[in-house]
Design a protein around this motif. Structure first.
Motif, PDB file in Angstrom:
ATOM      1  N   GLU A 136      -4.427  20.463  14.956  1.00  0.00           N
ATOM      2  CA  GLU A 136      -4.218  21.878  15.265  1.00  0.00           C
ATOM      3  C   GLU A 136      -2.970  22.105  16.092  1.00  0.00           C
ATOM      4  OE1 GLU A 136      -7.424  24.471  16.465  1.00  0.00           O
ATOM      5  OE2 GLU A 136      -8.900  23.005  15.812  1.00  0.00           O
ATOM      6  N   VAL A 137      -2.644  21.157  16.980  1.00  0.00           N
ATOM      7  CA  VAL A 137      -1.517  21.365  17.894  1.00  0.00           C
ATOM      8  C   VAL A 137      -0.224  20.741  17.401  1.00  0.00           C
ATOM      9  CG1 VAL A 137      -3.067  21.546  19.872  1.00  0.00           C
ATOM     10  CG2 VAL A 137      -2.056  19.328  19.302  1.00  0.00           C
ATOM     11  N   GLY A 138      -0.231  20.078  16.237  1.00  0.00           N
ATOM     12  CA  GLY A 138       1.026  19.629  15.656  1.00  0.00           C
ATOM     13  C   GLY A 138       1.321  18.156  15.716  1.00  0.00           C
ATOM     14  N   PHE A 139       0.349  17.314  16.119  1.00  0.00           N
ATOM     15  CA  PHE A 139       0.564  15.862  16.094  1.00  0.00           C
ATOM     16  C   PHE A 139       0.276  15.334  14.701  1.00  0.00           C
ATOM     17  CE2 PHE A 139       0.341  16.266  20.663  1.00  0.00           C
ATOM     18  CZ  PHE A 139       1.154  15.238  21.133  1.00  0.00           C
ATOM     19  N   GLU A 140       1.027  14.314  14.279  1.00  0.00           N
ATOM     20  CA  GLU A 140       0.812  13.716  12.973  1.00  0.00           C
ATOM     21  C   GLU A 140      -0.233  12.608  12.995  1.00  0.00           C
ATOM     22  OE1 GLU A 140       4.436  12.233  11.412  1.00  0.00           O
ATOM     23  OE2 GLU A 140       5.193  14.187  10.798  1.00  0.00           O
ATOM     24  N   ASP A 141      -0.336  11.909  14.117  1.00  0.00           N
ATOM     25  CA  ASP A 141      -1.120  10.682  14.174  1.00  0.00           C
ATOM     26  C   ASP A 141      -2.092  10.721  15.344  1.00  0.00           C
ATOM     27  OD1 ASP A 141      -1.080   7.639  15.454  1.00  0.00           O
ATOM     28  OD2 ASP A 141      -1.282   7.685  13.265  1.00  0.00           O
ATOM     29  N   LEU A 142      -3.358  10.420  15.087  1.00  0.00           N
ATOM     30  CA  LEU A 142      -4.383  10.480  16.127  1.00  0.00           C
ATOM     31  C   LEU A 142      -4.139   9.452  17.218  1.00  0.00           C
ATOM     32  CD1 LEU A 142      -7.011  11.583  17.281  1.00  0.00           C
ATOM     33  CD2 LEU A 142      -8.259  10.073  15.706  1.00  0.00           C
ATOM     34  N   SER A 143      -3.709   8.234  16.855  1.00  0.00           N
ATOM     35  CA  SER A 143      -3.493   7.199  17.867  1.00  0.00           C
ATOM     36  C   SER A 143      -2.333   7.558  18.783  1.00  0.00           C
ATOM     37  CB  SER A 143      -3.249   5.842  17.195  1.00  0.00           C
ATOM     38  OG  SER A 143      -2.096   5.878  16.383  1.00  0.00           O
ATOM     39  N   HIS A 144      -1.269   8.115  18.211  1.00  0.00           N
ATOM     40  CA  HIS A 144      -0.139   8.553  19.049  1.00  0.00           C
ATOM     41  C   HIS A 144      -0.562   9.688  19.969  1.00  0.00           C
ATOM     42  CE1 HIS A 144       3.669  11.096  19.517  1.00  0.00           C
ATOM     43  NE2 HIS A 144       3.793  10.085  20.342  1.00  0.00           N
ATOM     44  N   PHE A 145      -1.348  10.610  19.431  1.00  0.00           N
ATOM     45  CA  PHE A 145      -1.858  11.712  20.248  1.00  0.00           C
ATOM     46  C   PHE A 145      -2.706  11.187  21.402  1.00  0.00           C
ATOM     47  CE2 PHE A 145      -5.795  14.233  20.870  1.00  0.00           C
ATOM     48  CZ  PHE A 145      -5.258  15.277  21.615  1.00  0.00           C
ATOM     49  N   SER A 146      -3.617  10.261  21.119  1.00  0.00           N
ATOM     50  CA  SER A 146      -4.506   9.726  22.154  1.00  0.00           C
ATOM     51  C   SER A 146      -3.711   9.006  23.237  1.00  0.00           C
ATOM     52  CB  SER A 146      -5.532   8.774  21.532  1.00  0.00           C
ATOM     53  OG  SER A 146      -6.355   9.458  20.603  1.00  0.00           O
ATOM     54  N   PHE A 147      -2.697   8.245  22.830  1.00  0.00           N
ATOM     55  CA  PHE A 147      -1.861   7.523  23.790  1.00  0.00           C
ATOM     56  C   PHE A 147      -1.116   8.500  24.700  1.00  0.00           C
ATOM     57  CE2 PHE A 147       2.272   5.782  25.001  1.00  0.00           C
ATOM     58  CZ  PHE A 147       1.891   4.602  25.641  1.00  0.00           C
ATOM     59  N   ALA A 148      -0.495   9.529  24.093  1.00  0.00           N
ATOM     60  CA  ALA A 148       0.257  10.511  24.869  1.00  0.00           C
ATOM     61  C   ALA A 148      -0.666  11.317  25.776  1.00  0.00           C
ATOM     62  CB  ALA A 148       1.019  11.444  23.920  1.00  0.00           C
ATOM     63  N   PHE A 149      -1.855  11.643  25.283  1.00  0.00           N
ATOM     64  CA  PHE A 149      -2.819  12.415  26.064  1.00  0.00           C
ATOM     65  C   PHE A 149      -3.249  11.634  27.310  1.00  0.00           C
ATOM     66  CE2 PHE A 149      -6.810  14.299  27.282  1.00  0.00           C
ATOM     67  CZ  PHE A 149      -6.724  15.626  26.917  1.00  0.00           C
ATOM     68  N   LYS A 150      -3.586  10.369  27.121  1.00  0.00           N
ATOM     69  CA  LYS A 150      -4.034   9.542  28.253  1.00  0.00           C
ATOM     70  C   LYS A 150      -2.899   9.343  29.255  1.00  0.00           C
ATOM     71  CE  LYS A 150      -6.463   5.280  29.408  1.00  0.00           C
ATOM     72  NZ  LYS A 150      -7.131   4.061  28.892  1.00  0.00           N
ATOM     73  N   LYS A 151      -1.684   9.203  28.760  1.00  0.00           N
ATOM     74  CA  LYS A 151      -0.536   9.037  29.652  1.00  0.00           C
ATOM     75  C   LYS A 151      -0.328  10.279  30.507  1.00  0.00           C
ATOM     76  CE  LYS A 151       4.393   7.872  29.608  1.00  0.00           C
ATOM     77  NZ  LYS A 151       5.566   7.549  28.752  1.00  0.00           N
ATOM     78  N   MET A 152      -0.572  11.458  29.952  1.00  0.00           N
ATOM     79  CA  MET A 152      -0.339  12.711  30.682  1.00  0.00           C
ATOM     80  C   MET A 152      -1.516  13.065  31.585  1.00  0.00           C
ATOM     81  SD  MET A 152       0.877  16.376  29.158  1.00  0.00           S
ATOM     82  CE  MET A 152       0.888  17.895  30.133  1.00  0.00           C
ATOM     83  N   TYR A 153      -2.746  12.840  31.115  1.00  0.00           N
ATOM     84  CA  TYR A 153      -3.924  13.298  31.865  1.00  0.00           C
ATOM     85  C   TYR A 153      -4.735  12.162  32.487  1.00  0.00           C
ATOM     86  CZ  TYR A 153      -3.059  17.913  29.888  1.00  0.00           C
ATOM     87  OH  TYR A 153      -2.493  19.105  29.566  1.00  0.00           O
ATOM     88  N   GLY A 154      -4.394  10.918  32.188  1.00  0.00           N
ATOM     89  CA  GLY A 154      -5.071   9.800  32.816  1.00  0.00           C
ATOM     90  C   GLY A 154      -6.438   9.498  32.240  1.00  0.00           C
ATOM     91  N   VAL A 155      -6.775  10.126  31.144  1.00  0.00           N
ATOM     92  CA  VAL A 155      -8.078   9.890  30.511  1.00  0.00           C
ATOM     93  C   VAL A 155      -7.918  10.083  29.006  1.00  0.00           C
ATOM     94  CG1 VAL A 155      -8.777  12.317  30.798  1.00  0.00           C
ATOM     95  CG2 VAL A 155     -10.519  10.546  30.485  1.00  0.00           C
ATOM     96  N   ALA A 156      -8.621   9.298  28.222  1.00  0.00           N
ATOM     97  CA  ALA A 156      -8.555   9.451  26.771  1.00  0.00           C
ATOM     98  C   ALA A 156      -9.180  10.788  26.367  1.00  0.00           C
ATOM     99  CB  ALA A 156      -9.286   8.299  26.090  1.00  0.00           C
ATOM    100  N   PRO A 157      -8.656  11.442  25.342  1.00  0.00           N
ATOM    101  CA  PRO A 157      -9.226  12.731  24.932  1.00  0.00           C
ATOM    102  C   PRO A 157     -10.702  12.632  24.548  1.00  0.00           C
ATOM    103  CG  PRO A 157      -7.697  11.879  23.276  1.00  0.00           C
ATOM    104  CD  PRO A 157      -7.518  11.049  24.500  1.00  0.00           C
ATOM    105  N   SER A 158     -11.113  11.506  24.023  1.00  0.00           N
ATOM    106  CA  SER A 158     -12.513  11.333  23.627  1.00  0.00           C
ATOM    107  C   SER A 158     -13.449  11.286  24.817  1.00  0.00           C
ATOM    108  CB  SER A 158     -12.670  10.068  22.789  1.00  0.00           C
ATOM    109  OG  SER A 158     -12.251   8.931  23.537  1.00  0.00           O
TER     110      SER A 158
END
Length: 269
Positions: A245-267
């Motif tokens: 929905e937000v424009g990422f192509e790859d779930l693993s890249h999204f999860s990595f970037a999310f955890k790097k920014m927020y300190g927790v995995a999106p799941s």
């Protein structure tokens, strides 16, 4: 089974049939497209407005717009649509031959225009069915006539579309901050964003950094992650839905970037 178009008459006139339970994606619309919804449901979102088109509905997708879409087949059936692409060369020739020009103020900035399925439109749709099985080499002349017929039909049934069909200008320079805030979730190249905002790529990057104090790439990642956080935390979206929905192509890249920014995995949010 992946969604694949089954019947293609030629690039300008296309019958599509999809077998999958649903299909989602996004696209840049480079040419005007007149579409008939034959079966199933199509939901579109252009950054401002969501529209739902069901069996029997008619729409005109305007060129130079970004659109997210969701295709849903009917229960125990197939998603089917018919699309007629009105390319710029065809419209320019029609303009020269018949003297049609864009006149008046620019049309409202909406990506998809819903049109009433009048008897004239229905007759046109019915007239296309005999061409469904014709080979391109033998039917090119007939199909060219059907494109011109579609233009005449649009002008007769919806005269206000003259300003849409015969506006051959390229996108003008727009408010960059407002445009990006509305369209950040479209996964397109920076060159496409630059074009749609009326800028060269170099000018786009320069103007962007003046406004946002970040490079376009870094800002897009940050803004998409912020939106994903909101969707997951506040709206209960699954990460497997939010990243698309937000424009990422790859779930693993999204999860990595999310955890790097927020300190927790999106799941685990």
């Amino acid at each position: 089974m992946p969604s694949l178009p089954e019947i293609s008459l030629r690039p300008q006139i296309l019958y599509s049939c999809y077998h999958s339970r649903s299909s989602e994606g996004e696209q840049f619309v480079p040419e005007h497209i007149l579409s008939f919804q034959l079966a199933g449901t199509l939901t579109t979102f252009d950054g401002n407005r969501q529209q739902v088109f069901r069996e029997g509905d008619l729409r005109l997708s305007k060129r130079n717009h970004l659109v997210k879409f969701s295709k849903q087949p009917p229960e125990h059936g197939e998603f089917k649509s018919l699309s007629v692409t009105l390319d710029q060369d065809t419209l320019r020739r029609f303009s020269l031959e018949h003297g049609y020009h864009a006149a008046g103020p620019p049309a409202p900035d909406e990506a998809v225009v819903a049109l009433p399925l009048t008897p004239l439109y229905q007759s046109y749709l019915d007239s296309l069915r005999p061409y469904e099985q014709l080979a391109e080499a033998s039917s090119a002349g007939f199909l060219a006539l059907k494109l011109r017929e579609a233009i005449l039909l649009l002008l007769n049934s919806n005269p206000e579309l003259q300003n849409v069909l015969f506006d051959f200008s390229e996108p003008g320079k727009v408010d960059l901050e407002a445009f990006m805030s509305r369209n950040f979730h479209f996964n397109v190249r920076l060159a496409r964003f630059a074009y749609l905002t009326g800028r060269s790529l170099a000018t786009f990057k320069r103007d962007f950094e003046k406004i946002f104090q970040l490079s376009p790439s870094r800002w897009l990642v940050r803004r998409r992650l912020q939106e994903a956080y909101f969707l997951i935390k506040e709206k209960g979206r699954a990460p497997s839905e939010a990243y698309l929905e937000v424009g990422f192509e790859d779930l693993s890249h999204f999860s990595f970037a999310f955890k790097k920014m927020y300190g927790v995995a999106p799941s685990r949010l």
